[in-house]
Design a protein around this motif. Sequence first.
Motif, PDB file in Angstrom:
ATOM      1  N   ALA A   1       0.810  -1.220   0.000  1.00  0.00           N
ATOM      2  CA  ALA A   1       0.000   0.000   0.000  1.00  0.00           C
ATOM      3  C   ALA A   1       0.844   1.271   0.000  1.00  0.00           C
ATOM      4  CB  ALA A   1      -0.935  -0.003   1.210  1.00  0.00           C
ATOM      5  N   TRP A   2       1.840   1.323   0.837  1.00  0.00           N
ATOM      6  CA  TRP A   2       2.627   2.554   0.942  1.00  0.00           C
ATOM      7  C   TRP A   2       3.738   2.632  -0.074  1.00  0.00           C
ATOM      8  CZ3 TRP A   2       3.567   2.976   6.910  1.00  0.00           C
ATOM      9  CH2 TRP A   2       2.424   3.515   7.508  1.00  0.00           C
ATOM     10  N   GLU A   3       4.419   1.536  -0.293  1.00  0.00           N
ATOM     11  CA  GLU A   3       5.570   1.576  -1.186  1.00  0.00           C
ATOM     12  C   GLU A   3       5.183   1.252  -2.618  1.00  0.00           C
ATOM     13  OE1 GLU A   3       7.619   3.021   0.577  1.00  0.00           O
ATOM     14  OE2 GLU A   3       7.035   2.269   2.532  1.00  0.00           O
ATOM     15  N   GLY A   4       3.953   0.756  -2.828  1.00  0.00           N
ATOM     16  CA  GLY A   4       3.467   0.496  -4.170  1.00  0.00           C
ATOM     17  C   GLY A   4       4.084  -0.719  -4.842  1.00  0.00           C
ATOM     18  N   LEU A   5       4.578  -1.669  -4.042  1.00  0.00           N
ATOM     19  CA  LEU A   5       5.213  -2.844  -4.633  1.00  0.00           C
ATOM     20  C   LEU A   5       4.171  -3.860  -5.074  1.00  0.00           C
ATOM     21  CD1 LEU A   5       8.259  -3.505  -2.264  1.00  0.00           C
ATOM     22  CD2 LEU A   5       8.071  -1.965  -4.217  1.00  0.00           C
ATOM     23  N   ASP A   6       4.459  -4.537  -6.182  1.00  0.00           N
ATOM     24  CA  ASP A   6       3.586  -5.614  -6.635  1.00  0.00           C
ATOM     25  C   ASP A   6       4.098  -6.936  -6.063  1.00  0.00           C
ATOM     26  OD1 ASP A   6       5.751  -6.500  -8.190  1.00  0.00           O
ATOM     27  OD2 ASP A   6       4.935  -5.678 -10.051  1.00  0.00           O
ATOM     28  N   GLY A   7       3.449  -8.025  -6.424  1.00  0.00           N
ATOM     29  CA  GLY A   7       3.796  -9.336  -5.879  1.00  0.00           C
ATOM     30  C   GLY A   7       5.233  -9.742  -6.120  1.00  0.00           C
ATOM     31  N   ALA A   8       5.738  -9.490  -7.330  1.00  0.00           N
ATOM     32  CA  ALA A   8       7.123  -9.869  -7.643  1.00  0.00           C
ATOM     33  C   ALA A   8       8.107  -9.055  -6.800  1.00  0.00           C
ATOM     34  CB  ALA A   8       7.408  -9.655  -9.129  1.00  0.00           C
ATOM     35  N   GLU A   9       7.816  -7.780  -6.619  1.00  0.00           N
ATOM     36  CA  GLU A   9       8.711  -6.927  -5.834  1.00  0.00           C
ATOM     37  C   GLU A   9       8.647  -7.284  -4.353  1.00  0.00           C
ATOM     38  OE1 GLU A   9       8.626  -2.911  -8.568  1.00  0.00           O
ATOM     39  OE2 GLU A   9       6.843  -3.428  -7.412  1.00  0.00           O
ATOM     40  N   ILE A  10       7.458  -7.584  -3.853  1.00  0.00           N
ATOM     41  CA  ILE A  10       7.333  -8.017  -2.457  1.00  0.00           C
ATOM     42  C   ILE A  10       8.108  -9.316  -2.262  1.00  0.00           C
ATOM     43  CG2 ILE A  10       5.725  -8.880  -0.701  1.00  0.00           C
ATOM     44  CD1 ILE A  10       3.668  -6.840  -1.830  1.00  0.00           C
ATOM     45  N   ALA A  11       8.003 -10.215  -3.227  1.00  0.00           N
ATOM     46  CA  ALA A  11       8.750 -11.480  -3.156  1.00  0.00           C
ATOM     47  C   ALA A  11      10.245 -11.214  -3.058  1.00  0.00           C
ATOM     48  CB  ALA A  11       8.430 -12.338  -4.380  1.00  0.00           C
ATOM     49  N   ALA A  12      10.739 -10.271  -3.850  1.00  0.00           N
ATOM     50  CA  ALA A  12      12.170  -9.950  -3.822  1.00  0.00           C
ATOM     51  C   ALA A  12      12.576  -9.365  -2.472  1.00  0.00           C
ATOM     52  CB  ALA A  12      12.515  -8.975  -4.947  1.00  0.00           C
ATOM     53  N   VAL A  13      11.738  -8.495  -1.910  1.00  0.00           N
ATOM     54  CA  VAL A  13      12.044  -7.898  -0.608  1.00  0.00           C
ATOM     55  C   VAL A  13      12.090  -8.966   0.477  1.00  0.00           C
ATOM     56  CG1 VAL A  13      11.194  -6.353   1.204  1.00  0.00           C
ATOM     57  CG2 VAL A  13      11.121  -5.620  -1.182  1.00  0.00           C
ATOM     58  N   LEU A  14      11.112  -9.866   0.465  1.00  0.00           N
ATOM     59  CA  LEU A  14      10.995 -10.873   1.522  1.00  0.00           C
ATOM     60  C   LEU A  14      11.829 -12.124   1.263  1.00  0.00           C
ATOM     61  CD1 LEU A  14       7.149 -10.663   2.170  1.00  0.00           C
ATOM     62  CD2 LEU A  14       8.996  -9.509   3.410  1.00  0.00           C
ATOM     63  N   GLY A  15      12.350 -12.257   0.056  1.00  0.00           N
ATOM     64  CA  GLY A  15      13.143 -13.441  -0.267  1.00  0.00           C
ATOM     65  C   GLY A  15      12.300 -14.698  -0.387  1.00  0.00           C
TER      66      GLY A  15
ATOM     67  N   SER B   1       9.033 -16.749  -3.000  1.00  0.00           N
ATOM     68  CA  SER B   1       8.579 -16.853  -4.391  1.00  0.00           C
ATOM     69  C   SER B   1       7.464 -15.840  -4.661  1.00  0.00           C
ATOM     70  CB  SER B   1       8.057 -18.261  -4.672  1.00  0.00           C
ATOM     71  OG  SER B   1       6.838 -18.476  -3.976  1.00  0.00           O
ATOM     72  N   ARG B   2       7.240 -15.585  -5.949  1.00  0.00           N
ATOM     73  CA  ARG B   2       6.167 -14.670  -6.349  1.00  0.00           C
ATOM     74  C   ARG B   2       4.820 -15.203  -5.874  1.00  0.00           C
ATOM     75  NH1 ARG B   2       4.321 -10.690 -10.263  1.00  0.00           N
ATOM     76  NH2 ARG B   2       2.158 -10.494  -9.665  1.00  0.00           N
ATOM     77  N   SER B   3       4.590 -16.505  -6.068  1.00  0.00           N
ATOM     78  CA  SER B   3       3.298 -17.065  -5.641  1.00  0.00           C
ATOM     79  C   SER B   3       3.164 -17.000  -4.130  1.00  0.00           C
ATOM     80  CB  SER B   3       3.132 -18.495  -6.150  1.00  0.00           C
ATOM     81  OG  SER B   3       4.158 -19.325  -5.654  1.00  0.00           O
ATOM     82  N   GLY B   4       4.269 -17.176  -3.412  1.00  0.00           N
ATOM     83  CA  GLY B   4       4.241 -17.053  -1.958  1.00  0.00           C
ATOM     84  C   GLY B   4       3.912 -15.636  -1.525  1.00  0.00           C
ATOM     85  N   ALA B   5       4.473 -14.659  -2.221  1.00  0.00           N
ATOM     86  CA  ALA B   5       4.191 -13.253  -1.907  1.00  0.00           C
ATOM     87  C   ALA B   5       2.737 -12.914  -2.211  1.00  0.00           C
ATOM     88  CB  ALA B   5       5.128 -12.341  -2.682  1.00  0.00           C
ATOM     89  N   ASP B   6       2.229 -13.394  -3.356  1.00  0.00           N
ATOM     90  CA  ASP B   6       0.824 -13.138  -3.699  1.00  0.00           C
ATOM     91  C   ASP B   6      -0.107 -13.747  -2.652  1.00  0.00           C
ATOM     92  OD1 ASP B   6       1.534 -11.745  -5.984  1.00  0.00           O
ATOM     93  OD2 ASP B   6       1.257 -13.466  -7.322  1.00  0.00           O
ATOM     94  N   ALA B   7       0.195 -14.964  -2.246  1.00  0.00           N
ATOM     95  CA  ALA B   7      -0.639 -15.626  -1.236  1.00  0.00           C
ATOM     96  C   ALA B   7      -0.543 -14.899   0.105  1.00  0.00           C
ATOM     97  CB  ALA B   7      -0.212 -17.087  -1.071  1.00  0.00           C
ATOM     98  N   ALA B   8       0.669 -14.480   0.478  1.00  0.00           N
ATOM     99  CA  ALA B   8       0.849 -13.768   1.750  1.00  0.00           C
ATOM    100  C   ALA B   8       0.107 -12.440   1.729  1.00  0.00           C
ATOM    101  CB  ALA B   8       2.334 -13.550   2.019  1.00  0.00           C
ATOM    102  N   LEU B   9       0.141 -11.733   0.602  1.00  0.00           N
ATOM    103  CA  LEU B   9      -0.588 -10.466   0.483  1.00  0.00           C
ATOM    104  C   LEU B   9      -2.088 -10.700   0.576  1.00  0.00           C
ATOM    105  CD1 LEU B   9      -0.708  -7.429   0.033  1.00  0.00           C
ATOM    106  CD2 LEU B   9      -0.515  -7.866  -2.437  1.00  0.00           C
ATOM    107  N   SER B  10      -2.571 -11.731  -0.084  1.00  0.00           N
ATOM    108  CA  SER B  10      -3.995 -12.053  -0.026  1.00  0.00           C
ATOM    109  C   SER B  10      -4.439 -12.371   1.407  1.00  0.00           C
ATOM    110  CB  SER B  10      -4.297 -13.235  -0.951  1.00  0.00           C
ATOM    111  OG  SER B  10      -5.647 -13.597  -0.861  1.00  0.00           O
ATOM    112  N   ARG B  11      -3.647 -13.185   2.099  1.00  0.00           N
ATOM    113  CA  ARG B  11      -3.978 -13.531   3.490  1.00  0.00           C
ATOM    114  C   ARG B  11      -3.902 -12.301   4.391  1.00  0.00           C
ATOM    115  NH1 ARG B  11      -0.782 -18.063   2.104  1.00  0.00           N
ATOM    116  NH2 ARG B  11       0.985 -17.093   3.157  1.00  0.00           N
TER     117      ARG B  11
END
Length: 167
Positions: free
Chosen positions: A126-140, A142-152
């Motif tokens: 929300a604040w930094e405007g990162l998408d799923g792939a970028e969140i995945a990179a920040v958290l180390g 996978s993209r699908s893991g980041a998408d699922a974590a964001l959804s949850r």
Amino acid sequence: MEDPQTDAWFTGVVREHSRALVRYFARRAPRQDADDLAADVLVTAWRRRTDVPREAVLPWLYATAGYTLANYRRKRTDLPVEEVPERPSAARVGTDPELSAIFDAEVRGALEAVSERDRQILLLHAWEGLDGAEIAAVLGISRSGADAALSRARKRLREAWGDRLRL
């Protein structure tokens, strides 16, 4: 030995991302420390310039910012979410609606009710405007893991927000 290409790359990184880093820290630490913390991240980027992925500079910077913030918090007493002032000074918030939102009692309460990891994921999106792939990179992760974590995290925030509204 100076390398004009590396110098130009780093100058571009500073120009393009320094404001985003300052805003990242201003949302998570005392505003007066945001510039210094952002500078620490940029120093780290310079020192580790060969490790910074050219295709994902900002996510790498945010990941480094997370470590920098954790180190900062270990050295300093953190300001708990519930102690954030109700009415910020105009100098702190300015005209930034994202910074203004954190001072809203309902938002603070709902964010306080979710886990630290959920809060991190939500704020990166929300604040930094990162998408799923970028969140995945920040958290180390996978993209699908980041998408699922964001959804949850969104689901838990909606639940926390709804619980607060029902009180």
